[in-house]
Motif scaffolding. Structure first.
Motif, mmCIF file in Angstrom:
data_model
loop_
_atom_site.group_PDB
_atom_site.id
_atom_site.type_symbol
_atom_site.label_atom_id
_atom_site.label_comp_id
_atom_site.label_asym_id
_atom_site.label_seq_id
_atom_site.Cartn_x
_atom_site.Cartn_y
_atom_site.Cartn_z
ATOM 1 N N MET A 107 142.159 2.038 2.870
ATOM 2 C CA MET A 107 143.581 2.266 3.179
ATOM 3 C C MET A 107 144.436 2.263 1.922
ATOM 4 N N ALA A 108 144.045 1.443 0.932
ATOM 5 C CA ALA A 108 144.840 1.343 -0.300
ATOM 6 C C ALA A 108 144.642 2.557 -1.193
ATOM 7 N N VAL A 109 143.472 3.191 -1.115
ATOM 8 C CA VAL A 109 143.071 4.176 -2.117
ATOM 9 C C VAL A 109 143.126 5.618 -1.616
ATOM 10 N N LEU A 110 142.682 5.867 -0.387
ATOM 11 C CA LEU A 110 142.526 7.248 0.082
ATOM 12 C C LEU A 110 143.869 7.910 0.403
ATOM 13 N N ASP A 111 143.952 9.222 0.217
ATOM 14 C CA ASP A 111 145.166 9.917 0.642
ATOM 15 C C ASP A 111 145.145 10.084 2.158
ATOM 16 N N VAL A 112 146.289 10.519 2.710
ATOM 17 C CA VAL A 112 146.484 10.570 4.163
ATOM 18 C C VAL A 112 145.349 11.305 4.885
ATOM 19 N N GLY A 113 145.044 12.508 4.449
ATOM 20 C CA GLY A 113 144.047 13.326 5.134
ATOM 21 C C GLY A 113 142.661 12.725 5.062
ATOM 22 N N GLU A 114 142.296 12.231 3.878
ATOM 23 C CA GLU A 114 140.957 11.650 3.718
ATOM 24 C C GLU A 114 140.816 10.355 4.513
ATOM 25 N N LEU A 115 141.900 9.580 4.604
ATOM 26 C CA LEU A 115 141.835 8.348 5.389
ATOM 27 C C LEU A 115 141.614 8.681 6.880
ATOM 28 N N ALA A 116 142.239 9.765 7.334
ATOM 29 C CA ALA A 116 142.062 10.168 8.731
ATOM 30 C C ALA A 116 140.629 10.637 8.989
ATOM 31 N N ILE A 117 140.069 11.385 8.066
ATOM 32 C CA ILE A 117 138.675 11.836 8.215
ATOM 33 C C ILE A 117 137.750 10.624 8.257
ATOM 34 N N TYR A 118 137.957 9.692 7.320
ATOM 35 C CA TYR A 118 137.126 8.494 7.280
ATOM 36 C C TYR A 118 137.275 7.677 8.569
ATOM 37 N N GLY A 119 138.507 7.496 9.042
ATOM 38 C CA GLY A 119 138.730 6.671 10.235
ATOM 39 C C GLY A 119 137.997 7.210 11.449
ATOM 40 N N ALA A 120 138.105 8.528 11.675
ATOM 41 C CA ALA A 120 137.409 9.126 12.821
ATOM 42 C C ALA A 120 135.900 8.963 12.656
ATOM 43 N N ALA A 121 135.402 9.196 11.435
ATOM 44 C CA ALA A 121 133.960 9.070 11.187
ATOM 45 C C ALA A 121 133.496 7.640 11.434
ATOM 46 N N ARG A 122 134.258 6.675 10.930
ATOM 47 C CA ARG A 122 133.872 5.277 11.100
ATOM 48 C C ARG A 122 133.814 4.887 12.581
ATOM 49 N N ALA A 123 134.849 5.261 13.337
ATOM 50 C CA ALA A 123 134.876 4.896 14.751
ATOM 51 C C ALA A 123 133.677 5.504 15.484
ATOM 52 N N LEU A 124 133.354 6.758 15.166
ATOM 53 C CA LEU A 124 132.261 7.440 15.862
ATOM 54 C C LEU A 124 130.905 6.866 15.478
ATOM 55 N N VAL A 125 130.682 6.713 14.182
ATOM 56 C CA VAL A 125 129.388 6.227 13.692
ATOM 57 C C VAL A 125 129.136 4.806 14.202
ATOM 58 N N SER A 126 130.167 3.994 14.179
ATOM 59 C CA SER A 126 130.047 2.619 14.664
ATOM 60 C C SER A 126 129.726 2.610 16.157
ATOM 61 N N TRP A 127 130.369 3.486 16.913
ATOM 62 C CA TRP A 127 130.085 3.562 18.357
ATOM 63 C C TRP A 127 128.629 3.966 18.605
ATOM 64 N N HIS A 128 128.161 4.980 17.894
ATOM 65 C CA HIS A 128 126.758 5.410 18.081
ATOM 66 C C HIS A 128 125.783 4.279 17.763
ATOM 67 N N ALA A 129 126.037 3.582 16.652
ATOM 68 C CA ALA A 129 125.103 2.528 16.237
ATOM 69 C C ALA A 129 125.049 1.401 17.262
ATOM 70 N N ARG A 130 126.137 1.207 18.019
ATOM 71 C CA ARG A 130 126.186 0.134 19.016
ATOM 72 C C ARG A 130 125.867 0.627 20.434
ATOM 73 N N HIS A 131 125.465 1.890 20.566
ATOM 74 C CA HIS A 131 125.202 2.449 21.903
ATOM 75 C C HIS A 131 123.914 3.260 21.938
ATOM 76 N N ARG A 132 122.865 2.669 21.382
ATOM 77 C CA ARG A 132 121.574 3.370 21.384
ATOM 78 C C ARG A 132 120.853 3.233 22.712
ATOM 79 N N PHE A 133 121.408 2.442 23.626
ATOM 80 C CA PHE A 133 120.777 2.227 24.931
ATOM 81 C C PHE A 133 121.776 2.529 26.041
ATOM 82 N N CYS A 134 121.213 2.863 27.187
ATOM 83 C CA CYS A 134 122.035 3.242 28.338
ATOM 84 C C CYS A 134 122.524 1.982 29.045
ATOM 85 N N ALA A 135 123.843 1.792 29.109
ATOM 86 C CA ALA A 135 124.414 0.607 29.749
ATOM 87 C C ALA A 135 124.099 0.580 31.245
ATOM 88 N N GLN A 136 123.796 1.735 31.807
ATOM 89 C CA GLN A 136 123.563 1.806 33.249
ATOM 90 C C GLN A 136 122.135 1.407 33.617
#
Lengths: 315, 315
Positions: A107-136
């Motif tokens: 947040m301190a270093v990246l410009d606006v656009g790059e921070l947005a790209i990183y944020g979306a990537a982080r949220a998605l990658v983190s979700w995948h890593a925590r959802h390798r199994f079917c909750a159902q």
């Protein structure tokens, strides 16, 4: 309302096109991968930064060494459009749900656009890593739709479709709505501090929207739970995607008639009313990287900072 | 803005106290269960209704026959407070993510407060039934915090804590934010119909907020994806909890400068501009249970109906 706010807020304003039509089209994804795709370099969930403070990208790994790739979107137009991807780490990345030093440094270093790209990537990658199994059903899941879905293996393994232990459910990345609110009484603002906050820091009260309530009801419930204060005239002010791990911050304002505080001691360390002068001085001090005399304001990239600035600007 | 809107909207305005402090206190839950708790009667995910169109409650099942109980909240005050619960069905209830006949019937019959109680119960019970396993490691999960959390079994089985196959993750009920928007151009409104809609029905365009975007960005992206229309000046209007299966509808308004439509043919069957007169006539016809001459308006309980009524009322 957004005209009173610094735009865009941190983690918004991504310059890449999410290109929803590509996600469901395996041939389009394959064409992008065959051409000139690039993969965001991550260290766990933190971004790898160049010497001049930019995101670092790498070429595609070979097909054999490739993990699960999430399609972030397209950079550029038409023939020249380049696919941007992030790779899901094989093991669960360390770190809790909060930003951590790597997140705050981004947040301190990246410009606006790059921070947005990183944020979306982080949220998605983190979700995948925590959802390798079917909750159902507990079976394995596999990545689908360019990383915007995971499917229970029974959907992809025809031989397993009659197995009652496999259910074929689809799962989608989470976005958790959180209300965060400035509450006002006779020109003063209600702010609180949680035990995990840096020394002197106070911020707007906040909490997750629960099943069965509106945004306005969540604001009223959370303010009453955390501070014992009843509110009226809740209004929406601003929103922010906050990828720690996957919140949608919904910034609101409300009024209180009775300033008496009954604090929730399990969640909060202190809750207090601050004057307009104290809030203004704390925001000014924050631009110098300091706590104000009465309290330390939240950092510029937090929606709470934008809410406080909006509140000061509106009269 | 809410002063222009019929309040409360369907599924909001629950009369019971969520009593967050009770959830994390097993002794408080046990005391409620020992006293005069009541359990909402459900048929799958649909409510059981009395002859006069009210929710039906039953006494607690015996401890031996009891499934997982979700604490919905407290009815009444102080000494007389009664715990309201819902039981998670043992098997996955039938029905897809949409309301279905039972859901629409509940909206037609129940009063405001009872509909809100049912909506919250449905969203929670449905989430539990679909999350009996840990998405992170595939192990079983157990209900926790009065039904507002599920924990991977390693958290509760001390003997399993060293087993690398068990991770101890906590999981929380989902609330999925969805933007839904009236888009205006020269006094006309952009509405669309999906193939699954009843005959003649048109409604506001809508779509899930994705990781990495604000509410305003989601409105702009969805309108462009579904209709090829660019918007400006997005503003928030109203929100609604929609328990099919767990959406938070975020109603917004925006303006378009260019009315040219390029429809997404995979999601939409038609997208068109309607005049103010056509919208007014369709809402009037809906009160008689009929489609209007130009189109059929969404039902009164849908946030889209409230958005259309708000749009008509504001000039």
């Amino acid at each position: 309302m957004s005209e009173c706010l610094p735009a865009p807020i941190a983690f918004a304003g991504s310059p890449i096109d999410r290109a929803d039509h590509v996600r469901a089209d395996p041939a389009a994804i394959a064409a992008l991968l065959g051409r000139k795709a690039k993969v965001l370099c991550l260290d766990g969930l933190d971004p790898v930064l160049s010497d001049d403070g930019a995101l670092v990208w790498r070429d595609l790994p070979t097909e054999a060494s490739r993990g699960e790739l999430v399609f972030l979107g397209l950079e550029g137009e038409g023939e020249h459009a380049r696919g941007c991807f992030a790779e899901v780490p094989l093991n669960l990345p360390p770190g809790g749900p909060h930003a951590g030093p790597g997140g705050w440094n981004a947040m301190a270093v990246l410009d606006v656009g790059e921070l947005a790209i990183y944020g979306a990537a982080r949220a998605l990658v983190s979700w995948h890593a925590r959802h390798r199994f079917c909750a159902q059903c507990g079976a394995a899941t596999v990545i689908a739709k360019g990383g915007w879905q995971r499917d229970c293996v029974s959907r992809t393994e025809a031989s397993a479709q009659d197995d009652p232990n496999h259910c074929g459910a689809s799962h989608f990345p989470r976005v958790d709505p959180v209300t965060i609110m400035t509450v006002e009484h006779e020109g003063c603002l209600l702010l609180g501090r949680q035990p995990r906050f840096p020394e002197g820091r106070y911020s707007a009260l906040a909490g997750f929207v629960e099943p069965g309530e509106t945004i306005e009801e969540a604001v009223a419930r959370e303010t009453f739970e955390e501070a014992g204060v009843r509110v009226r005239d809740v209004r929406y002010v601003i929103s922010q995607p906050w990828p720690f791990p996957s919140s949608l911050m919904i910034g609101c304002h409300a009024f209180a008639d009775d300033p008496a505080i009954v604090m929730d001691e399990t969640e909060m360390e202190d809750v207090r009313w601050f004057t307009r002068e104290e809030v203004a001085e704390a925001l000014e001090a924050r631009t110098r990287g300091e706590n104000g005399r009465a309290f330390g304001a939240p950092p510029h990239t937090a929606v709470a900072h934008a809410l406080l600035a909006w509140w000061l600007s509106r009269k």
